[in-house]
Motif scaffolding. Sequence first.
Motif: not given
Length: 284
Positions: A138-139, A145-148, A152-153
């Motif tokens: 879950l983490t 999502i935060v990375g995107v 981040w890609r």
Amino acid sequence: MTVVTDPNTRTLAPTAAGGVLQSMHDSLVIARRNLLRMMRIPEVVIFGLVQPIMFVVLFSYVFGGSVNVGGTFSATAYREFLMAGIFAQTVTFATAGAGAGIADDMHKGLVDRFRSLPMSRGAVLTGRTLADLVQTALTVVVLAIVGVLVGWRIHHGVPKMFAAFALLLLLGYAFSWIGALIGLTVRTPEAATSGGLIWLFPVTFVSNAFVSPDKMTPWLRHVAEWNPFSATVQACRTLFGNPGVVHSNAWPMEHPVWASLVWSVLIILAFRTLAVRKYRSATA
């Protein structure tokens, strides 16, 4: 009324039914118990999410653009370089929580209650590590999502992305057995948390997670390249198509996917054996 007791009758302690299926069933029951406990204490899950998100934001905007990645000081390149290291750090830092949880169960005498049931001895530890694996997954989803959002890609497709996440969760599961052994060895949850973090810092920072090993002194570079943590980070960058893949003659860096699998399986086999043995001796 007089009750006649046969002197030849003995009270037998509950014994566990043998077999792999029984052990799996018992492990899933314990895992469900721990997951329900996590749901009833949501602040544990929330605080577990906050720390990695803070790492992503702080590293991205504080160090982004000031670190040379692939011959450039691009902030975007560093954020893509960073995420594999943050993912790996997140799944391994969950080890401290696993150790503290087991130490807490031991301290409160919950393990003694489990001993009174006809269940597999290793199920208590396996169920705990499986529940921690679900929380870690879950983490990782929230962290992705935060990375995107920060830039981040992935560049090599969805199947390789899932393969990278599978390697990350396998590493986290492997390290959770180290945490389980620590939790069984110490006397208090506080000691388990401290003991679980002390060794994690050198493992995560003497690696390729945040800087390239090329910048390190020769002996430290060799340690970083043979670090199981580094193998998983290198594998994730390769599968994600992110910059920062280390070019080295060290076998783990040349074959990071296989190295990550081998390291994780060896850690699980070694530390699960030690943890179950310690559990049996501690509750004998």
